[in-house]
Design an enzyme around this catalytic site. Structure first.
Site, short mmCIF file in Angstrom:
data_model
loop_
_atom_site.label_atom_id
_atom_site.label_comp_id
_atom_site.label_asym_id
_atom_site.label_seq_id
_atom_site.Cartn_x
_atom_site.Cartn_y
_atom_site.Cartn_z
N LYS A 98 0.74 -0.95 0.23
CA LYS A 98 -0.25 -0.01 0.24
C LYS A 98 0.67 1.49 -0.19
O LYS A 98 1.91 1.53 0.63
CB LYS A 98 -0.35 -0.23 1.61
CG LYS A 98 -1.98 -0.84 1.08
CD LYS A 98 -2.75 -0.78 2.20
CE LYS A 98 -3.97 -1.24 1.91
NZ LYS A 98 -3.67 -3.44 1.68
N ASP A 132 -1.74 -2.21 -4.10
CA ASP A 132 -2.85 -2.03 -3.58
C ASP A 132 -3.66 -0.79 -3.94
O ASP A 132 -2.83 0.82 -3.47
CB ASP A 132 -3.17 -2.39 -2.11
CG ASP A 132 -2.68 -3.73 -2.35
OD1 ASP A 132 -3.80 -4.64 -3.13
OD2 ASP A 132 -2.73 -4.33 -0.80
N MET A 133 -4.74 -0.93 -4.65
CA MET A 133 -5.31 0.64 -4.77
C MET A 133 -6.10 0.81 -3.03
O MET A 133 -6.90 0.15 -2.48
CB MET A 133 -6.27 0.48 -6.01
CG MET A 133 -6.87 2.16 -6.41
SD MET A 133 -5.67 2.95 -6.42
CE MET A 133 -5.56 2.70 -8.20
N ARG A 182 -4.97 -6.44 -11.25
CA ARG A 182 -6.38 -7.12 -9.90
C ARG A 182 -7.65 -6.26 -10.21
O ARG A 182 -7.07 -4.68 -10.19
CB ARG A 182 -5.50 -6.78 -9.33
CG ARG A 182 -6.75 -8.01 -7.80
CD ARG A 182 -6.03 -7.58 -5.95
NE ARG A 182 -4.97 -8.09 -5.93
CZ ARG A 182 -4.34 -7.60 -4.96
NH1 ARG A 182 -4.85 -6.58 -4.34
NH2 ARG A 182 -3.56 -8.34 -4.48
N LYS A 185 -14.61 -5.36 -7.35
CA LYS A 185 -14.92 -4.21 -7.05
C LYS A 185 -14.92 -2.94 -6.18
O LYS A 185 -15.42 -1.87 -6.80
CB LYS A 185 -16.60 -4.86 -5.94
CG LYS A 185 -16.72 -6.33 -7.28
CD LYS A 185 -18.18 -6.53 -6.50
CE LYS A 185 -18.32 -7.83 -7.20
NZ LYS A 185 -19.96 -8.49 -7.31
#
Length: 304
Positions: A98, A132-133, A182, A185
């Protein structure tokens, strides 16, 4: 009621005081179902167990939203230790990071520097690293930094979230550099000004971007526990004759293990997101916010 519970857990996930209390209290309250442990050694043990029945992993040393350079450098150091542990144990695992844990809120350059340290070590050991978003406020920063890194490193990928209106355009832009993505949702609480408020619209957009990325020939990690979504992806790749080495299914540690094992037994690549570390509380609260069934699991643990 479900919306109230979701908002409550999202609030707790971002509450610094509660996070500090939880870190002192330890990995309790049912969190051990979703978090592999406090140490890298415990996480590696879980990766070995996953590998025994045909699954692979991506490790994530938990932590986010650091406020000092010292914290950012310490977080990067923990990522380097994780890469060394993966290499030493010779287990099939990527690393997830992150950017806010690496100083993105302090300085883009500081964060870029830490990512270069991590990717240099990852390149040495031939380990793939996934960025990671996080929440919408960091979305453009994350994409911009990823593009800088992608010019220097091949073994790095990004996450895009289907619940954001902007994602379809971001997918097109990142397709120009053959980004390994990746697709998820989305798990953060966002305003309806920037994100689809209705699940049906999120699901529709999710399938749309998955299909677009696959048809464009780029590697696609489908991260979902939704059996309907997974079924439709399986049908789509079969219809379009897309090879299985162009995509994988990803799921979270401790969730739908039955489905994970089933997909692995069918010959699909199944990668399990394995989080670990002392800063586990925010991640855990987001898992509770996502699924009411997770809350029931926790309540049963409290009553024991």
């Amino acid at each position: 009621m479900e919306a109230i519970m979701r908002n409550f857990f999202q609030f707790l996930a971002r509450n610094k005081r509660v996070n500090k209390w939880a870190a002192k209290y330890g990995l309790h309250l049912g969190a051990q179902k979703f978090v592999a442990g406090l140490s890298i050694e415990q996480a590696i043990t879980q990766v070995r167990l996953l590998h025994e029945d045909g699954r692979v992993a991506t490790l994530d040393h938990l932590g986010e939203f650091v406020k000092s350079e010292a914290e950012a450098r310490q977080s990067a150091y923990m990522c380097l230790k994780a890469l060394e542990a993966i290499a030493e144990a010779n287990v099939p695992s990527h690393l997830s990071v992150k950017l806010t844990s690496l100083g993105l809120d302090i300085s883009d350059d500081l964060c870029f520097e830490q990512m270069c340290h991590i990717l240099n070590k990852a390149s040495e050991h031939r380990i793939f690293v996934r960025i990671d978003m996080e929440d919408y406020a960091h979305c453009q920063q994350a994409i911009d930094l990823f593009k800088r890194l992608r010019k220097m490193y091949d073994g790095v990928g990004l996450v895009l979230q289907a619940y954001l209106y902007r994602t379809e355009q971001d997918l097109r832009d990142l397709g120009q550099i053959s980004a390994n993505l990746r697709l998820v949702k989305g798990a953060y609480k966002e305003s309806p000004e920037v994100a689809f408020p209705k699940k049906v619209d999120v699901d529709k957009n999710y399938l749309k971007i998955i299909k677009q990325h696959l048809l464009n020939g780029h590697y696609t990690a489908v991260a979902s526990h939704d059996e309907q979504i997974i079924h439709q992806v399986k049908e789509f790749v079969r219809e379009k004759e897309i090879k299985r080495d162009q995509f994988e299914f990803q799921m979270l540690f401790g969730i739908r293990e039955d489905l994970q094992k089933k997909l692995a037994s069918e010959g699909y690549t199944v990668r399990v997101y394995v989080p670990y570390g002392k800063d586990w509380f925010g991640y855990y609260m987001r898992r509770l916010a996502e699924r009411p069934a997770n809350v029931w699991f926790v309540m049963k643990n409290w009553m024991k």
